[in-house]
Write a protein that holds these residues in place. Structure first.
Motif, short mmCIF file in Angstrom:
data_model
loop_
_atom_site.label_atom_id
_atom_site.label_comp_id
_atom_site.label_asym_id
_atom_site.label_seq_id
_atom_site.Cartn_x
_atom_site.Cartn_y
_atom_site.Cartn_z
N VAL A 1 18.72 23.84 41.92
CA VAL A 1 18.58 25.17 42.50
C VAL A 1 19.52 26.09 41.75
N THR A 2 18.98 27.17 41.20
CA THR A 2 19.80 28.08 40.39
C THR A 2 19.89 29.45 41.04
N LEU A 3 21.00 30.13 40.79
CA LEU A 3 21.23 31.48 41.29
C LEU A 3 21.73 32.37 40.16
N GLY B 1 16.07 30.28 41.47
CA GLY B 1 14.96 29.63 40.78
C GLY B 1 15.02 28.13 40.86
N HIS B 2 13.99 27.50 40.28
CA HIS B 2 13.88 26.05 40.15
C HIS B 2 14.26 25.70 38.72
N ASP B 3 15.33 24.94 38.55
CA ASP B 3 15.79 24.59 37.20
C ASP B 3 15.97 25.86 36.37
N THR B 4 15.27 25.96 35.25
CA THR B 4 15.43 27.13 34.38
C THR B 4 14.35 28.19 34.61
N ASP B 5 13.62 28.06 35.70
CA ASP B 5 12.55 29.02 36.00
C ASP B 5 12.97 29.88 37.19
N GLU B 6 13.33 31.13 36.91
CA GLU B 6 13.73 32.04 37.99
C GLU B 6 12.48 32.44 38.77
#
Length: 244
Positions: A213-215, A167-172
């Motif tokens: 960038v989150t995983l 996701g972008h930041d805290t938005d998966e």
């Protein structure tokens, strides 16, 4: 007793009647002349009687019956000009000026990073990479609304019965699960997201924006897209991040 009258003659601006001996002002009948005899018998020019020739944007001739005014159109909107009308001022060069023109500025930022395959974290929305760029408001007069368009490329290598999300930041933004009996290799997805970075960036000011960038391997949450027009925007393209 006899009376004698000296011999008189009339010159420019004088009206003389030899029969009566009356001398008066000779008022011209020329068109545009505003000199007149007042009710008290004196000569006078009515207030605002001096006439002029007008050019674009003006109407009237400056006389009392047709004073000089600005030539205007008809206000065609439901709102009132007092509440929503613009401002007209006179510049130091003597020219009438309106409000500054609105503008939209496009700014592009691209950074490519190469990664070795890495394990997807078990926790949702774990930050694995951060990109930063700077926005500057180029308008010397007005504040800017800054909206960025972000793009992320991610490739997953998923063993059988595994799942991953990014996701972008805290938005998966994307969730993928392999329910088959064999591995999925290089399952690639690219997503784009609009983010409002600033609702008020002062003229000439700058701000630094970060993209995380989150995983994770949990299920995706719903999200909303912001569709407002921006005063400045950016397109950030990312290199694929191979993951296992």
């Amino acid at each position: 007793m006899r009376r004698f009258r000296a011999c008189l003659s009339a010159g420019d601006g004088i009206d003389y009647d030899p029969a009566t001996g009356v001398i008066a002002a000779d008022i011209s009948d020329q068109a545009g002349n505003n000199l007149a005899l007042g009710p008290d018998g004196g000569l006078f020019v009515p207030t605002g009687a001096a006439t002029v020739s007008t050019g674009c944007g003006l109407t009237g001739d400056g006389s009392g019956s047709a004073p000089l005014t600005v030539a205007t159109g008809t206000w065609p909107y439901a709102c009132t000009p007092e509440d929503a009308g613009g401002v007209i001022v006179c510049g130091t060069d003597g020219v009438l000026r309106g409000e500054p023109r609105g503008r939209a500025t496009f700014q592009s930022f691209t950074e490519t990073r190469n990664y070795n395959n890495r394990t997807v974290p078990a926790a949702q929305e774990t930050t694995v990479a951060t990109f930063t760029t700077t926005f500057t408001n180029p308008d010397p007069c007005r504040a800017a609304v800054v909206i960025s368009e972000r793009e992320i490329d991610v490739s997953f290598n998923l063993p059988a019965n595994s799942a991953a999300a990014y996701g972008h930041d805290t938005d998966e933004m994307h969730y993928l699960k392999n329910t088959g009996s064999s591995a999925m290799t290089n399952a690639h997805t690219q997503t784009t997201k609009l983010i409002q970075q600033s609702a008020f960036l002062a003229p000439g000011a700058s701000l630094t924006a970060s993209l995380n960038v989150t995983l994770g391997d949990l299920r995706v949450r719903p999200f909303c897209r912001d569709r407002r027009v921006s005063a400045a925007s950016t397109r950030a393209s990312r290199a694929p991040i191979p993951l296992v």
